[in-house]
Design a protein around this motif. Sequence first.
Motif, mmCIF file in Angstrom:
data_model
loop_
_atom_site.group_PDB
_atom_site.id
_atom_site.type_symbol
_atom_site.label_atom_id
_atom_site.label_comp_id
_atom_site.label_asym_id
_atom_site.label_seq_id
_atom_site.Cartn_x
_atom_site.Cartn_y
_atom_site.Cartn_z
ATOM 1 N N VAL A 10 -20.527 -67.915 31.099
ATOM 2 C CA VAL A 10 -21.531 -69.189 30.840
ATOM 3 C C VAL A 10 -21.047 -70.105 31.539
ATOM 4 C CG1 VAL A 10 -22.480 -70.702 29.007
ATOM 5 C CG2 VAL A 10 -22.247 -68.046 28.482
ATOM 6 N N LYS B 7 -30.072 -64.712 19.676
ATOM 7 C CA LYS B 7 -29.305 -65.837 19.939
ATOM 8 C C LYS B 7 -27.748 -65.485 19.892
ATOM 9 C CE LYS B 7 -32.874 -68.403 16.810
ATOM 10 N NZ LYS B 7 -33.147 -69.163 15.756
ATOM 11 N N GLN B 8 -27.452 -64.963 20.903
ATOM 12 C CA GLN B 8 -26.153 -64.620 21.088
ATOM 13 C C GLN B 8 -24.946 -65.599 20.685
ATOM 14 O OE1 GLN B 8 -24.793 -62.355 24.442
ATOM 15 N NE2 GLN B 8 -22.979 -61.403 23.473
ATOM 16 N N GLU B 9 -25.265 -66.653 21.524
ATOM 17 C CA GLU B 9 -24.210 -67.811 21.330
ATOM 18 C C GLU B 9 -24.111 -68.141 19.928
ATOM 19 O OE1 GLU B 9 -21.024 -70.375 22.193
ATOM 20 O OE2 GLU B 9 -21.982 -68.492 23.323
ATOM 21 N N THR B 10 -25.210 -68.486 19.293
ATOM 22 C CA THR B 10 -25.254 -68.853 17.950
ATOM 23 C C THR B 10 -24.512 -67.945 16.928
ATOM 24 O OG1 THR B 10 -27.302 -70.127 18.101
ATOM 25 C CG2 THR B 10 -26.754 -69.408 15.782
ATOM 26 N N ARG C 289 -22.188 -65.767 17.838
ATOM 27 C CA ARG C 289 -20.876 -65.587 18.005
ATOM 28 C C ARG C 289 -20.222 -66.702 17.275
ATOM 29 N NH1 ARG C 289 -17.327 -68.377 20.744
ATOM 30 N NH2 ARG C 289 -18.812 -69.823 21.562
ATOM 31 N N ARG C 290 -20.935 -67.893 17.338
ATOM 32 C CA ARG C 290 -20.243 -69.090 16.587
ATOM 33 C C ARG C 290 -20.417 -68.929 14.951
ATOM 34 N NH1 ARG C 290 -22.769 -74.288 19.937
ATOM 35 N NH2 ARG C 290 -21.726 -73.943 22.023
#
Length: 392
Positions: free
Chosen positions: A197, A152-155, A157-158
């Motif tokens: 993205v 869950k890379q985007e999660t 990062r956030r």
Amino acid sequence: MGRLSATAVKAAKEPGRYGDGDGLYLVISSKGGKSWVCRIQKNGRRRDIGLGSAKTVSLVLARQRAGKARMQVEAGLDPIAERRKEAGIPTFREAALKVYAENEATWKNRKHRGQWLATLESYAFPVIGDISIADLDGHHVREVIAPIWLPKQETARRVRQRISAVVDWSIGKGYRNLPLPVAAMDKSLPKVKSKSVHHAALPYVEVPAFVAYLRSGNSLGRLAFVGLILTAARSGEIRCATWDEVDLDNALWTIPATRMKAGREHVVPLSQPALDIFIRAHKYRELRSNLVFPGLRTGKPLSDMTLTKICRDAGIAAVPHGFRSSFRDWVAEETEFDGDIAEMALAHAIASKVEAAYRRGNLLEKRRVLMDAWGTYCIPKKQTDEMRPDSL
């Protein structure tokens, strides 16, 4: 009874450790400084807890503090964290809740407001929630990020970004002195293939055919979608448009700052095809709502899913937001319009000096010429003549 005495503590000069019993030590540094340390061992893990300088902490007080620390450890508490609480320094959870409370009103996006705290509750609080914000370090945050870094890379990062925001806030409040070692923390995580993205966009050469498809049927969703394409607007901007924003006489649509991503008012010059969309939307106007494109529920706009479903039903691999990219690609590859004019048509920020120069000239008219050209490209005259009168 301890082995040390107040006289012995005062007389001790040689560097080293002097045990009093029950894990309490007087530690004399190589430079002669004296401090108290309590060594505690539980579940095979040994830890030294500082109790203060011997100059200000007497032997009696050191014994009391050592006893308190041992009881806290036995109770499953962290003596240092408990001390921080007593000093008024918040835990990460407490600090995060304060940051959320202070900033919630400034976040216009309701989804962002909800996700900001939800991600910390799901991933950060269970791991670092009870750690003092003053003691939080890179290795603590890594324990939060590592399990979700690859799947869950985007999660991830956030979550990392939000943890850093809480730490920055705590520095400003005086609860800690240093930021997180983000660079070092990133290097300790597995490498992932970096990829840009982007919102899936329809090639601009296919946009006229898709617009024709939209105009071949009658629905408020299709009408709004054509309006979105012709104005290069974001989904939320077109779906939540209200009649008081639209000037049909002057062919202008003024989106207030409160509804814009950048927080600045944006004026959209309406081409004739775009103006026709707003004129035709009058047939759907309801007394119960000031919305140009009202949804099925009273007082609510069309849902974003309505537009997304139109893309799916049409069998195109694109999303509504992607048509802004289609517009930008068309400008770059098929026209001689200045790129900065296109960026401003998209309500993107450009260099202040460039923007100031345009504002000294006739910026709105430059953008009107651009949007007229885009409208003509999307709906050629021959296509308009072939469409049935009651089409969109």
